[in-house]
Design an enzyme around this catalytic site. Sequence first.
Site, PDB file in Angstrom:
ATOM      1  N   ASP A 225     103.830  43.412   5.637  1.00  0.00           N
ATOM      2  CA  ASP A 225     102.917  42.369   6.109  1.00  0.00           C
ATOM      3  C   ASP A 225     102.509  42.716   7.538  1.00  0.00           C
ATOM      4  OD1 ASP A 225     101.649  39.739   6.606  1.00  0.00           O
ATOM      5  OD2 ASP A 225     102.721  39.120   4.809  1.00  0.00           O
ATOM      6  N   HIS A 248     100.073  45.241   7.655  1.00  0.00           N
ATOM      7  CA  HIS A 248      98.774  44.566   7.675  1.00  0.00           C
ATOM      8  C   HIS A 248      98.150  44.552   9.060  1.00  0.00           C
ATOM      9  CE1 HIS A 248      99.691  42.144   3.725  1.00  0.00           C
ATOM     10  NE2 HIS A 248      99.804  43.462   3.578  1.00  0.00           N
TER      11      HIS A 248
END
Length: 399
Positions: A225, A248
């Site tokens: 993430d 991310h």
Amino acid sequence: MSLFIKRSSMVIKCVWLLLVLLINNVQAQMKTFNVNQYGGVADGKTDNSKAFTDAWNQACQNNGGGVVLFQQGIYLVNPLVIQGSCKGPMELHIQGTLLASSEYQYSVGIDHWIVFRHIDNLVISGGGTLDGQGASSWPYNDCRKNPQCKALPASLRFDFANNTKIDNITLINSKNTNIHLFAGLNVIISNINIRAPADSPNTDGIKVGSSNIVQIYDSVISTGDDCIAFLPESTNLNVTNVHCGPGHGISVGSISSNSITGLNVRNCSFVGTQNGVRIKTRSPSQPGTVAQVTFENIEMDKVDNPIIIDQQYCASSGCSPQKTSEIQITDVKYNNIWGTSNTKIAVLLKCSENKPCQNIELRDIDLNYRGGNKPAKASCLNAKGAAYGKQNPASCLQS
């Protein structure tokens, strides 16, 4: 004469009292409290949460503070909450490995592994590792489709912790977020190595919320993430020399109300990430602000979305990309950002219709599309600002 003698006597007493206080302060030095001396067993099987808590409590009550030591070895530690206030500075010195439990009761339906709460002047260091054994939790991470999803534990949480330094430790395979800061003041995170598989859900590297004066530098973060996420009510934030990937990217938000101001991200690199530098606000949202943000001297290598503002962010239930964000984004600078994009749209500035982005600055941008000989492009929606220097792709900002 008697008045002079009385005053002299008072001065001598004050000086004597000051000397006594100084001597006591020198004598009240930090002591080391070895967890092994409180029943700790480094066999990877025995629960050491009580030994950890007992060593901490003794160190916390020591005049002058203390060092809680985990020597070489593997120490299983079940979830626990460490509380202040202590009688001096505290240090958690990890030389070995702290191992989270993989049992269901400690993996699902609980929001923490190790929490530090209401502690002032804390250092965590030692070169050791925290292994979250996240594979026991990842299959239960279904919040995007299940509004009744259960909490999963962050590896390290800091609630209301001021003057905190986290240095030279490794975190691997967190069940959820690796390091979560909430309501902290004056926090330094440096020389950190965070690792989790690229497909591990919600394993954010560092989350910062409601915090002031936070510095993150000289670290490597590889997760499933956001490498770093800044949440509402945070200000005076600096990120320097951080390598991100996979993951991310570094994100401002997501934010659905309140503000994030005063963020500088400099001298960082992104490799194989979903995003590079991203600002994301939910739609719909309450009024709020993202302001005074600078992204500077950034290298992108095979990044899907190198530069992105997304004011229609909707990754879970309770939002709609067709609605409008009320977050005002203003005074955001992108300076000297170069490298390669996996997608043709290397610069995507998708701002709110009701609150168009204001004072966006693009300066010396050089991003190439990896998909053949076609040039990269920029796409703007409700984005106002100015561009300077080299612009590859060509700027789409409205003046």
